[in-house]
Enzyme design. Structure first.
Site, PDB file in Angstrom:
ATOM      1  N   SER A  29       0.800  -1.225   0.000  1.00 17.84           N
ATOM      2  CA  SER A  29       0.000   0.000   0.000  1.00 17.84           C
ATOM      3  C   SER A  29       0.835   1.279   0.000  1.00 17.84           C
ATOM      4  O   SER A  29       0.285   2.381   0.013  1.00 17.84           O
ATOM      5  CB  SER A  29      -0.922   0.021   1.221  1.00 17.84           C
ATOM      6  OG  SER A  29      -0.163  -0.033   2.427  1.00 17.84           O
ATOM      7  N   ASN A 117      -2.216  -1.626  13.178  1.00 16.75           N
ATOM      8  CA  ASN A 117      -3.666  -1.395  13.173  1.00 16.75           C
ATOM      9  C   ASN A 117      -4.018  -0.049  13.795  1.00 16.75           C
ATOM     10  O   ASN A 117      -4.828   0.712  13.268  1.00 16.75           O
ATOM     11  CB  ASN A 117      -4.388  -2.510  13.942  1.00 16.75           C
ATOM     12  CG  ASN A 117      -4.202  -3.879  13.323  1.00 16.75           C
ATOM     13  OD1 ASN A 117      -3.568  -4.014  12.278  1.00 16.75           O
ATOM     14  ND2 ASN A 117      -4.750  -4.894  13.958  1.00 16.75           N
ATOM     15  N   THR A 162     -40.441  27.077 -10.145  1.00 17.47           N
ATOM     16  CA  THR A 162     -40.660  25.750  -9.591  1.00 17.47           C
ATOM     17  C   THR A 162     -41.044  24.838 -10.747  1.00 17.47           C
ATOM     18  O   THR A 162     -41.671  25.287 -11.711  1.00 17.47           O
ATOM     19  CB  THR A 162     -41.782  25.730  -8.533  1.00 17.47           C
ATOM     20  OG1 THR A 162     -43.031  26.055  -9.150  1.00 17.47           O
ATOM     21  CG2 THR A 162     -41.494  26.730  -7.412  1.00 17.47           C
ATOM     22  N   HIS A 163     -40.656  23.577 -10.672  1.00 15.46           N
ATOM     23  CA  HIS A 163     -40.917  22.624 -11.765  1.00 15.46           C
ATOM     24  C   HIS A 163     -40.358  23.132 -13.092  1.00 15.46           C
ATOM     25  O   HIS A 163     -40.864  22.786 -14.170  1.00 15.46           O
ATOM     26  CB  HIS A 163     -42.421  22.351 -11.913  1.00 15.46           C
ATOM     27  CG  HIS A 163     -43.089  21.908 -10.661  1.00 15.46           C
ATOM     28  ND1 HIS A 163     -43.056  20.619 -10.208  1.00 15.46           N
ATOM     29  CD2 HIS A 163     -43.811  22.620  -9.738  1.00 15.46           C
ATOM     30  CE1 HIS A 163     -43.728  20.523  -9.075  1.00 15.46           C
ATOM     31  NE2 HIS A 163     -44.190  21.727  -8.753  1.00 15.46           N
ATOM     32  N   SER A 284     -16.001  24.819 -29.437  1.00 19.78           N
ATOM     33  CA  SER A 284     -16.235  23.602 -30.201  1.00 19.78           C
ATOM     34  C   SER A 284     -15.132  23.418 -31.233  1.00 19.78           C
ATOM     35  O   SER A 284     -14.674  24.382 -31.851  1.00 19.78           O
ATOM     36  CB  SER A 284     -17.602  23.678 -30.896  1.00 19.78           C
ATOM     37  OG  SER A 284     -17.711  22.685 -31.891  1.00 19.78           O
ATOM     38  N   LYS A 290     -19.474  28.537 -30.926  1.00 21.67           N
ATOM     39  CA  LYS A 290     -19.822  27.995 -29.626  1.00 21.67           C
ATOM     40  C   LYS A 290     -18.944  28.531 -28.495  1.00 21.67           C
ATOM     41  O   LYS A 290     -17.742  28.669 -28.628  1.00 21.67           O
ATOM     42  CB  LYS A 290     -19.702  26.466 -29.639  1.00 21.67           C
ATOM     43  CG  LYS A 290     -20.683  25.748 -30.562  1.00 21.67           C
ATOM     44  CD  LYS A 290     -22.110  25.841 -30.064  1.00 21.67           C
ATOM     45  CE  LYS A 290     -22.317  25.132 -28.752  1.00 21.67           C
ATOM     46  NZ  LYS A 290     -22.074  23.659 -28.838  1.00 21.67           N
ATOM     47  N   ASN A 292     -18.956  27.056 -24.665  1.00 22.69           N
ATOM     48  CA  ASN A 292     -19.608  26.010 -23.873  1.00 22.69           C
ATOM     49  C   ASN A 292     -19.319  26.164 -22.382  1.00 22.69           C
ATOM     50  O   ASN A 292     -18.193  26.495 -21.990  1.00 22.69           O
ATOM     51  CB  ASN A 292     -19.115  24.631 -24.328  1.00 22.69           C
ATOM     52  CG  ASN A 292     -19.484  24.350 -25.772  1.00 22.69           C
ATOM     53  OD1 ASN A 292     -20.521  24.777 -26.248  1.00 22.69           O
ATOM     54  ND2 ASN A 292     -18.617  23.622 -26.468  1.00 22.69           N
ATOM     55  N   GLU A 297     -20.310  22.007 -16.489  1.00 25.19           N
ATOM     56  CA  GLU A 297     -20.660  20.634 -16.875  1.00 25.19           C
ATOM     57  C   GLU A 297     -19.722  19.618 -16.227  1.00 25.19           C
ATOM     58  O   GLU A 297     -20.155  18.541 -15.786  1.00 25.19           O
ATOM     59  CB  GLU A 297     -20.633  20.511 -18.391  1.00 25.19           C
ATOM     60  CG  GLU A 297     -21.752  21.277 -19.078  1.00 25.19           C
ATOM     61  CD  GLU A 297     -21.644  21.263 -20.602  1.00 25.19           C
ATOM     62  OE1 GLU A 297     -22.607  21.665 -21.253  1.00 25.19           O
ATOM     63  OE2 GLU A 297     -20.581  20.853 -21.127  1.00 25.19           O
ATOM     64  N   TYR A 324      -9.890  -5.272  13.445  1.00 27.82           N
ATOM     65  CA  TYR A 324      -9.248  -4.875  12.198  1.00 27.82           C
ATOM     66  C   TYR A 324      -9.254  -6.021  11.198  1.00 27.82           C
ATOM     67  O   TYR A 324      -8.978  -7.171  11.548  1.00 27.82           O
ATOM     68  CB  TYR A 324      -7.801  -4.427  12.446  1.00 27.82           C
ATOM     69  CG  TYR A 324      -7.117  -3.987  11.173  1.00 27.82           C
ATOM     70  CD1 TYR A 324      -7.269  -2.695  10.692  1.00 27.82           C
ATOM     71  CD2 TYR A 324      -6.355  -4.881  10.421  1.00 27.82           C
ATOM     72  CE1 TYR A 324      -6.675  -2.285   9.514  1.00 27.82           C
ATOM     73  CE2 TYR A 324      -5.754  -4.483   9.237  1.00 27.82           C
ATOM     74  CZ  TYR A 324      -5.923  -3.186   8.785  1.00 27.82           C
ATOM     75  OH  TYR A 324      -5.344  -2.799   7.603  1.00 27.82           O
ATOM     76  N   GLN A 329      -7.609  -1.665   4.298  1.00 28.53           N
ATOM     77  CA  GLN A 329      -6.602  -1.011   3.461  1.00 28.53           C
ATOM     78  C   GLN A 329      -7.263  -0.240   2.320  1.00 28.53           C
ATOM     79  O   GLN A 329      -6.685   0.710   1.779  1.00 28.53           O
ATOM     80  CB  GLN A 329      -5.625  -2.044   2.902  1.00 28.53           C
ATOM     81  CG  GLN A 329      -4.500  -1.458   2.070  1.00 28.53           C
ATOM     82  CD  GLN A 329      -3.428  -2.486   1.760  1.00 28.53           C
ATOM     83  OE1 GLN A 329      -2.776  -3.028   2.659  1.00 28.53           O
ATOM     84  NE2 GLN A 329      -3.244  -2.785   0.486  1.00 28.53           N
ATOM     85  N   LYS A 332      -8.569   4.229   1.996  1.00 22.64           N
ATOM     86  CA  LYS A 332      -7.861   5.486   1.804  1.00 22.64           C
ATOM     87  C   LYS A 332      -7.814   5.998   0.370  1.00 22.64           C
ATOM     88  O   LYS A 332      -7.965   7.208   0.141  1.00 22.64           O
ATOM     89  CB  LYS A 332      -6.422   5.342   2.337  1.00 22.64           C
ATOM     90  CG  LYS A 332      -6.362   5.286   3.848  1.00 22.64           C
ATOM     91  CD  LYS A 332      -4.968   5.017   4.368  1.00 22.64           C
ATOM     92  CE  LYS A 332      -4.574   3.581   4.206  1.00 22.64           C
ATOM     93  NZ  LYS A 332      -5.409   2.648   4.989  1.00 22.64           N
TER      94      LYS A 332
END
Length: 456
Positions: A29, A117, A162-163, A284, A290, A292, A297, A324, A329, A332
């Site tokens: 590791s 540990n 809304t919506h 683009s 364009k 963008n 995004e 443990y 391991q 992380k």
């Protein structure tokens, strides 16, 4: 010169045969847990002093060990090739090998009474505490950006939705502060994650505690912890603090994604509410016209990495028995990657936010749509004794038939909504001040303060 020992592995004495080469590489590791080196060395320093307190180390041996650890720390910061070329199994073996090279057999003495540990649990907790602090500072800078834009666009109305349908007029500053509220809650979650990590496992051994009378409270204080863990078995396997931190990051990522979605929409020709900054946009390869919203995004897209890290750790933990297990391991790498991504994500979001220009003309035009004042018209009838359901039906019919005529504008509508939390200009200014005060109370304020708000 490193002294001779039968097996260079920390655990090799029990084994007659060497491990399979591919398995040996698989189980190592150091490639990622080397990130914990500063914390490992800090714990080693504290442990050396603790061993002196129980008569294992002499004062001279402690001085020699601390000097060697200082030398190792300096070299880890200046000699990247030393780290890259290491054959150590993990961060613990790396430091022990380096100590033995410096001190001879004395270097082996430091591991007395302790286990990897508890070591890794302690290192990891210290990392999470620092990581949460770093993200907190970045979030404060992002909140600063919201306050700056709210101040610059304080009186600009917009069509609240809304919506995804136009609903009622609000202020652009109210919209910006709505996002700031979400990130303010994230600051609280980061604070909770740091508090969750703030307990020292050292003295827990592999699972059954330490047989030497180590002063755990003094050891914890030496390392900057406010308390010790309460149960040695739990201490070596608890990763709730890592879950708490990843949950905080997932919350931030979700809020960044929602912010990004709004700005992607606002940048479209259908809205044209914002002018995208060149510094945080791309073009683009085919279409010359364009511009963008790639920054937004990408922020929206990278959210999956953060939530994925959270669920990865949940999945690792869900089937583990007590104490443990080597599965831990895997706790992380995903967290390290999520932390690094989050630092970049907040940086990009803050830069894109403060360099965006809002088109007041488009926002004001949308906020002037008479349909936005339909609720005001219904409320007007209620004030004249008409039951709300009847008023609602009457105004709805006028909207349907295209006959709604109202004498209101956005300013008048907003003036009527003079309640705490509402979009009335006076209330928005008050809330902006409160957001800043609350951020200051949570942690150190960003180095660049926003300009004063009206009345300050």
């Amino acid at each position: 010169m490193k002294p001779e020992r039968k097996d260079d592995r920390l655990w090799g004495g029990r084994f007659e045969n060497a491990p399979d080469a591919r398995f040996d590489a698989f189980q190592r590791s150091f490639a990622f847990d080397r990130r914990l080196l500063p914390y490992e060395i800090a714990v080693d320093r504290a442990w050396a002093k603790a061993l002196q307190g129980v008569g294992i180390f002499t004062e001279m041996e402690v001085r020699q060990t601390l000097a060697a650890l200082d030398k190792i720390s300096t070299r880890t910061q200046t000699d990247k090739n030393w780290l890259d070329s290491s054959t150590a199994e993990d961060v613990h073996q790396f430091v022990e090998n380096a100590l033995v090279e410096e001190l001879g057999p004395l270097g082996w003495k430091l591991h007395t009474g302790r286990s990897r540990n508890e070591l890794v649990a302690t290192d990891f907790r210290l990392f999470v505490i620092d990581a949460a602090s770093d993200i907190r500072k970045s979030l404060l800078a992002l909140l600063n950006g919201f306050l700056m834009q709210a101040r610059a666009n304080l009186k600009v109305p917009m069509a609240g939705m809304t919506h995804m349908q136009h609903a009622q007029p609000i202020l652009l500053s109210h919209f910006l502060l709505a996002h700031a509220e979400a990130f303010s809650r994230d600051l609280m979650r980061l604070q909770h994650a740091a508090a969750s990590a703030d307990a020292c496992p050292m003295g827990s051994g592999a699972l059954a505690g330490c047989s030497f009378p180590i002063d755990r409270t003094a050891l914890a204080k030496e390392l900057g912890f406010s308390r010790i863990t309460a149960n040695s078995l739990d201490a070596v396997s608890d990763r709730d603090f890592a879950l708490d931190y990843l949950f905080a990051l997932a919350g931030i990522a979700t809020h960044l994604s929602r912010l990004a979605e709004d700005f992607v929409l606002f940048a479209s020709q259908e809205f044209s509410y914002v002018v995208l900054p060149d510094e945080y946009s791309t073009g683009s390869s085919l279409m010359p016209q364009k511009k963008n919203p790639d920054a937004w995004e990408l922020l929206r897209g990278k959210t999956g990495r953060i939530t994925g890290a959270l669920f990865s750790l949940f999945t690792t933990l869900k089937g583990l028995p007590s104490s443990y297990q080597r599965d831990l391991q895997e706790d992380k790498e995903a967290l390290f990657a999520a932390h690094d991504q989050m630092e970049d994500m907040i940086w990009v979001a803050q830069g894109a936010l403060i360099t965006t220009k809002f088109r007041a003309d488009r926002l004001c035009a949308a906020a002037s749509n008479p349909a936005l004042f339909a609720t005001d018209a219904a409320d007007y009838l209620v004030h004249r004794g008409v039951p709300f359901r009847q008023a609602h039906e009457k105004v709805g019919g006028q909207v349907r038939d295209g006959k709604l005529q109202v004498p209101w504008d956005a300013a008048r509508s907003l003036a009527r909504r003079d309640l705490p939390g509402g979009p009335n200009p006076r209330r928005v200014v008050a809330r902006a001040r409160a957001v800043r005060r609350e951020a200051v109370a949570i942690g150190r304020w960003a180095t660049t303060h926003p300009p004063p708000l009206p009345g300050e």
